[in-house]
Design a protein around this motif. Structure first.
Motif, PDB file in Angstrom:
ATOM      1  N   SER A  68       0.765  -1.087   0.006  1.00 38.05           N
ATOM      2  CA  SER A  68       0.005   0.011   0.071  1.00 38.05           C
ATOM      3  C   SER A  68       0.959   1.159  -0.101  1.00 38.05           C
ATOM      4  CB  SER A  68      -1.103  -0.084   1.260  1.00 38.05           C
ATOM      5  OG  SER A  68      -0.422  -0.004   2.430  1.00 38.05           O
ATOM      6  N   VAL A  69       0.248   2.574   0.026  1.00 39.07           N
ATOM      7  CA  VAL A  69       1.031   3.594  -0.482  1.00 39.07           C
ATOM      8  C   VAL A  69       0.324   4.974   0.648  1.00 39.07           C
ATOM      9  CG1 VAL A  69       1.355   5.545  -1.995  1.00 39.07           C
ATOM     10  CG2 VAL A  69       2.031   3.303  -2.664  1.00 39.07           C
ATOM     11  N   ILE A  70       1.171   5.794   1.002  1.00 41.22           N
ATOM     12  CA  ILE A  70       0.779   6.971   1.710  1.00 41.22           C
ATOM     13  C   ILE A  70       1.326   7.944   0.771  1.00 41.22           C
ATOM     14  CG2 ILE A  70       0.841   8.384   3.901  1.00 41.22           C
ATOM     15  CD1 ILE A  70       0.815   6.169   5.303  1.00 41.22           C
ATOM     16  N   ILE A  71       0.259   8.816   0.235  1.00 44.07           N
ATOM     17  CA  ILE A  71       0.611   9.992  -0.623  1.00 44.07           C
ATOM     18  C   ILE A  71       0.584  11.284   0.397  1.00 44.07           C
ATOM     19  CG2 ILE A  71       0.154  11.638  -2.364  1.00 44.07           C
ATOM     20  CD1 ILE A  71      -1.100   8.933  -3.880  1.00 44.07           C
ATOM     21  N   VAL A  72       1.682  12.234   0.319  1.00 44.18           N
ATOM     22  CA  VAL A  72       1.696  13.293   1.027  1.00 44.18           C
ATOM     23  C   VAL A  72       1.465  14.561   0.341  1.00 44.18           C
ATOM     24  CG1 VAL A  72       2.897  14.795   2.805  1.00 44.18           C
ATOM     25  CG2 VAL A  72       3.316  12.347   2.595  1.00 44.18           C
ATOM     26  N   VAL A  73       0.267  15.180   0.351  1.00 44.87           N
ATOM     27  CA  VAL A  73       0.032  16.499  -0.272  1.00 44.87           C
ATOM     28  C   VAL A  73       0.182  17.901   0.661  1.00 44.87           C
ATOM     29  CG1 VAL A  73      -1.842  17.805  -1.483  1.00 44.87           C
ATOM     30  CG2 VAL A  73      -1.391  15.101  -1.735  1.00 44.87           C
ATOM     31  N   ASP A  74       0.896  18.742   0.260  1.00 46.28           N
ATOM     32  CA  ASP A  74       0.936  19.904   0.699  1.00 46.28           C
ATOM     33  C   ASP A  74      -0.407  20.652   0.510  1.00 46.28           C
ATOM     34  OD1 ASP A  74       1.349  22.705   1.323  1.00 46.28           O
ATOM     35  OD2 ASP A  74       3.627  22.674   0.952  1.00 46.28           O
ATOM     36  N   VAL A  75      -0.981  21.087   1.764  1.00 49.36           N
ATOM     37  CA  VAL A  75      -2.297  21.796   1.702  1.00 49.36           C
ATOM     38  C   VAL A  75      -2.143  23.190   0.955  1.00 49.36           C
ATOM     39  CG1 VAL A  75      -2.114  23.173   3.835  1.00 49.36           C
ATOM     40  CG2 VAL A  75      -4.119  22.681   3.162  1.00 49.36           C
ATOM     41  N   ALA A  76      -0.817  23.837   0.706  1.00 46.22           N
ATOM     42  CA  ALA A  76      -0.820  24.990   0.027  1.00 46.22           C
ATOM     43  C   ALA A  76      -0.686  24.970  -1.471  1.00 46.22           C
ATOM     44  CB  ALA A  76       0.413  26.031   0.661  1.00 46.22           C
ATOM     45  N   LYS A  77      -0.033  23.803  -1.881  1.00 42.01           N
ATOM     46  CA  LYS A  77       0.159  23.575  -3.158  1.00 42.01           C
ATOM     47  C   LYS A  77      -0.722  22.671  -3.811  1.00 42.01           C
ATOM     48  CE  LYS A  77       5.262  24.526  -2.501  1.00 42.01           C
ATOM     49  NZ  LYS A  77       6.560  23.800  -2.127  1.00 42.01           N
ATOM     50  N   GLY A  78      -1.210  21.776  -3.285  1.00 45.04           N
ATOM     51  CA  GLY A  78      -2.213  20.576  -3.831  1.00 45.04           C
ATOM     52  C   GLY A  78      -1.528  19.461  -4.284  1.00 45.04           C
ATOM     53  N   VAL A  79      -2.104  18.978  -5.218  1.00 42.99           N
ATOM     54  CA  VAL A  79      -1.541  18.155  -6.133  1.00 42.99           C
ATOM     55  C   VAL A  79      -0.587  18.696  -7.203  1.00 42.99           C
ATOM     56  CG1 VAL A  79      -2.160  16.112  -7.717  1.00 42.99           C
ATOM     57  CG2 VAL A  79      -3.620  16.753  -5.803  1.00 42.99           C
ATOM     58  N   GLU A  80       0.667  18.102  -7.093  1.00 43.11           N
ATOM     59  CA  GLU A  80       1.687  18.430  -8.171  1.00 43.11           C
ATOM     60  C   GLU A  80       2.093  17.541  -9.121  1.00 43.11           C
ATOM     61  OE1 GLU A  80       4.532  21.523  -5.977  1.00 43.11           O
ATOM     62  OE2 GLU A  80       3.690  20.082  -4.338  1.00 43.11           O
ATOM     63  N   ARG A  81       2.678  17.780 -10.283  1.00 47.74           N
ATOM     64  CA  ARG A  81       3.013  16.882 -11.247  1.00 47.74           C
ATOM     65  C   ARG A  81       3.573  15.491 -10.949  1.00 47.74           C
ATOM     66  NH1 ARG A  81       7.693  17.291 -14.640  1.00 47.74           N
ATOM     67  NH2 ARG A  81       7.449  15.755 -16.253  1.00 47.74           N
ATOM     68  N   GLN A  82       4.615  15.442 -10.129  1.00 49.41           N
ATOM     69  CA  GLN A  82       5.251  14.324  -9.787  1.00 49.41           C
ATOM     70  C   GLN A  82       3.925  13.259  -8.861  1.00 49.41           C
ATOM     71  OE1 GLN A  82       7.904  13.289 -10.734  1.00 49.41           O
ATOM     72  NE2 GLN A  82       8.447  11.567  -9.446  1.00 49.41           N
ATOM     73  N   THR A  83       3.191  13.857  -8.344  1.00 46.80           N
ATOM     74  CA  THR A  83       2.344  13.185  -7.294  1.00 46.80           C
ATOM     75  C   THR A  83       1.372  12.467  -8.510  1.00 46.80           C
ATOM     76  OG1 THR A  83       2.300  15.115  -5.926  1.00 46.80           O
ATOM     77  CG2 THR A  83       0.789  13.328  -5.378  1.00 46.80           C
ATOM     78  N   ARG A  84       1.122  13.230  -9.529  1.00 49.05           N
ATOM     79  CA  ARG A  84      -0.043  12.572 -10.705  1.00 49.05           C
ATOM     80  C   ARG A  84       0.869  11.338 -10.972  1.00 49.05           C
ATOM     81  NH1 ARG A  84      -1.683  18.018 -11.693  1.00 49.05           N
ATOM     82  NH2 ARG A  84       0.315  18.476 -13.173  1.00 49.05           N
ATOM     83  N   LYS A  85       2.014  11.579 -11.520  1.00 48.11           N
ATOM     84  CA  LYS A  85       2.574  10.337 -12.141  1.00 48.11           C
ATOM     85  C   LYS A  85       2.870   9.121 -11.298  1.00 48.11           C
ATOM     86  CE  LYS A  85       6.312  11.047 -15.045  1.00 48.11           C
ATOM     87  NZ  LYS A  85       7.536  11.548 -15.188  1.00 48.11           N
ATOM     88  N   LEU A  86       3.211   9.532 -10.080  1.00 49.36           N
ATOM     89  CA  LEU A  86       3.318   8.402  -9.114  1.00 49.36           C
ATOM     90  C   LEU A  86       1.774   7.722  -9.032  1.00 49.36           C
ATOM     91  CD1 LEU A  86       5.713  10.067  -6.590  1.00 49.36           C
ATOM     92  CD2 LEU A  86       6.149   8.220  -8.009  1.00 49.36           C
ATOM     93  N   MET A  87       0.770   8.142  -8.940  1.00 53.82           N
ATOM     94  CA  MET A  87      -0.582   7.745  -8.607  1.00 53.82           C
ATOM     95  C   MET A  87      -0.773   7.004  -9.946  1.00 53.82           C
ATOM     96  SD  MET A  87      -3.066   7.664  -6.683  1.00 53.82           S
ATOM     97  CE  MET A  87      -4.664   6.387  -7.007  1.00 53.82           C
ATOM     98  N   GLU A  88      -0.319   7.323 -11.176  1.00 52.14           N
ATOM     99  CA  GLU A  88      -0.652   6.405 -12.317  1.00 52.14           C
ATOM    100  C   GLU A  88       0.007   5.029 -12.036  1.00 52.14           C
ATOM    101  OE1 GLU A  88       0.751   8.527 -15.911  1.00 52.14           O
ATOM    102  OE2 GLU A  88      -0.446  10.291 -15.488  1.00 52.14           O
ATOM    103  N   VAL A  89       1.364   4.985 -11.407  1.00 48.44           N
ATOM    104  CA  VAL A  89       1.752   3.797 -11.263  1.00 48.44           C
ATOM    105  C   VAL A  89       0.967   3.112 -10.095  1.00 48.44           C
ATOM    106  CG1 VAL A  89       4.212   2.659 -10.553  1.00 48.44           C
ATOM    107  CG2 VAL A  89       4.109   4.792 -11.492  1.00 48.44           C
ATOM    108  N   CYS A  90       0.487   3.562  -9.230  1.00 47.65           N
ATOM    109  CA  CYS A  90      -0.352   2.913  -8.143  1.00 47.65           C
ATOM    110  C   CYS A  90      -1.615   2.488  -9.064  1.00 47.65           C
ATOM    111  CB  CYS A  90      -0.681   4.009  -6.983  1.00 47.65           C
ATOM    112  SG  CYS A  90       0.618   4.644  -6.103  1.00 47.65           S
ATOM    113  N   ARG A  91      -2.204   3.219  -9.813  1.00 45.30           N
ATOM    114  CA  ARG A  91      -3.409   2.772 -10.550  1.00 45.30           C
ATOM    115  C   ARG A  91      -3.042   1.462 -11.241  1.00 45.30           C
ATOM    116  NH1 ARG A  91      -4.411   6.984 -13.127  1.00 45.30           N
ATOM    117  NH2 ARG A  91      -5.223   8.293 -11.142  1.00 45.30           N
TER     118      ARG A  91
END
Length: 525
Positions: free
Chosen positions: A105-128
């Motif tokens: 499993s995975v825990i994704i950390v997101v910064d409340v000020a910046k929201g979802v950033e490009r690298q987070t999207r790419k990593l989520m694709e690998v999880c999916r």
């Protein structure tokens, strides 16, 4: 304890995020709760000379970033937890992609000020791709940031996954007062403190007057209103949906101030999956089978600078791993015994006598292993899904000190074994080419060659678009292609043919002119 019980109490997960979202800080705080460390090192603080436990390489301490995945195991209550802290920087994405093959499993950390950033999207694709269950931790609530409802909308649209908040913040930034834990129906009040955990208010229900006393009437009224809206908009949390990777529970907190982290951990150990069946090329392997099997997902050189040693990180997939037992190395068809297998706490190692599915074991490597290798009790198994992607940047590597040619060769050899970058040898001029995903990797390679091997290199520019692995069932067509493109042909470390295309146009023309040649953009084919 039986094998089944050992498997059920294990939780192996990766923490992933965009750089600076607070991933390494969160890792430290989880270790703090597990009693694995007793003081959290401030990663970028000059006052505290301790750096983050998981950032142990010299270059990581200097830059304040993670450049290699580190493994940390500890016990929490009845559970054995294995955390893999991954690099967030996109230049080291390859290491992170491979790490995601070794977790449940995975825990994704997101910064409340910046929201979802490009690298987070790419990593989520690998999880999916792997249907990996995901929990999201929205960090830095003690700083000014976005409205929590806006963050939830963005998580759904950007990460393409349904979300369900399991905790809810009372204000953010300077007015941040705490978090209501929806999962456990409790209230945690915020006090900024990097070492101490904030206080918990025991409440019976949302109507409890103690909420009003703790946060004030206005904030209590808004909290009840928000929670009513959440119950109306988001379906009840269903653990089965989470385990299928269809819904992501969301927690809010501040990792730096150790706030909201314990709630995340307590919920995580209850809902996160224990080790699951893994697909091998031959069949599906269940963790509770008697026969041992595991695969190498990472190799790291020089974890101990005093001993020029390599460590192969093995994820155990089934059975029980035992020290000094004979295991079959599938690729070489050799039987190997391991006298000093280790468990990790970042750089610190301790010898283990046995390990179970979900655990990560370090095996001293004298050149036997490559990333993706399978070890078993004897069965022929090949675990799949550890690709090397086509690099995006290329440079010639040259020896800057002729007296140290041997050290340079050994350094390049070991660093390439780690999968930090890829080595190609140009068949036209015999020069060595290093291919990476990002510019920063060249700096890391140069730094590590100098400081870990005493070798100096210099880079020479090379303008290439893509490296493609090529193959064909037609030997004549392959020979004709290699003859025509002789200047652009190279071999990778396994001796496979690689075509170095210097522009998209050249690549497209090659594909059109040679229909019998198959072009691959990852090394797994």
């Amino acid at each position: 304890m039986s094998l089944k019980e050992e498997i059920n109490r294990r939780r192996t997960f990766a923490i992933i995020s965009h750089p600076d979202a607070g991933k390494t800080t969160l890792t430290e705080k989880l270790l703090l709760f597990g009693g694995a460390i007793h003081i959290a090192g401030a990663v970028k603080s000059n006052k505290i000379k301790k750096t983050a436990t998981s950032d142990w390489m010299e270059i990581e301490k200097q830059r304040g970033i993670s450049v290699a995945t580190s493994v940390m195991g500890f016990n929490y209550g009845d559970y054995k937890i294995n955390i893999l802290d991954t690099p967030g920087h996109q230049d080291f994405a390859e290491d992170t992609y491979r790490t995601l093959t070794a977790v449940d499993s995975v825990i994704i950390v997101v910064d409340v000020a910046k929201g979802v950033e490009r690298q987070t999207r790419k990593l989520m694709e690998v999880c999916r791709m792997r249907n990996t269950p995901v929990i999201i931790f929205v960090n830095k609530l003690d700083r000014e940031g976005r409205d929590p409802f806006d963050i939830l909308d963005e998580l759904e649209s950007e990460l393409k996954i349904r979300v369900r908040p399991l905790s809810w913040p009372i204000n953010i930034g300077e007015k941040f007062k705490g978090v209501y834990n929806i999962y456990e129906s409790s209230l945690d009040l915020f006090t900024p403190d990097k070492q101490r955990v904030s206080e918990r208010v025991e409440i019976d229900s949302l109507d409890d007057e103690r909420i009003d006393e703790a946060v004030g009437d206005a904030d209590a009224a808004k909290l009840r209103e928000d929670l009513e809206l959440i119950e109306g908009v988001y379906p009840e949390f269903d653990k089965a949906d989470y385990l299928r990777g269809e819904v992501a529970p969301v927690f809010f907190g501040s990792a730096l101030n150790t706030f909201g982290v314990k709630e995340l951990l307590d919920c995580f150990v209850q809902i996160a999956p224990s080790p699951r069946p893994i697909e091998a090329e031959e069949r599906t392997v269940n963790p509770d089978e008697d026969g041992f099997s595991g695969f190498v997902f990472k190799i790291h050189a020089n974890m101990d600078p005093n001993h020029r040693s390599c460590i192969a990180f093995v994820k155990i997939c089934s059975g029980r791993f035992e020290r000094n037992a004979p295991y079959k190395h599938i690729r070489s068809n050799k039987t190997l015994k391991f006298a000093a297998p280790t468990a990790f706490m970042a750089q610190k190692k301790s010898i283990v006598d046995e390990a179970f599915p979900g655990d990560i074991v370090g095996i001293p490597d004298t050149g036997n292993f490559k990333i993706g290798d399978t070890l078993t009790s004897g069965e022929e198994l090949h675990y799949k899904g550890l690709p090397s992607f086509s690099p995006e940047m290329f440079k010639y590597i040259e020896n800057a000190d002729p007296m140290k040619a041997k050290q340079l060769d050994k350094g390049i050899q070991q660093l390439m074994d780690e999968g930090v970058a890829q080595l190609f040898v140009n068949q036209f001029n015999g020069r060595k080419i290093i291919g990476t995903v990002g510019q920063l990797q060249f700096e890391v390679i140069q730094y590590r060659l100098e400081h870990e091997y005493g070798a100096q290199c210099r880079w020479e520019p090379l303008s290439l678009y893509k490296a493609c692995w090529i193959e064909s069932d037609d030997a004549e067509a392959l020979a004709a292609f290699k003859k025509r493109k002789f200047q652009f042909m190279a071999a990778d470390r396994d001796g496979r043919d690689v075509f170095l295309a210097d522009s998209p146009y050249v690549l497209q023309m090659a594909q059109n002119d040679f229909p019998k040649i198959r072009f691959h953009f990852s090394s797994e084919f």
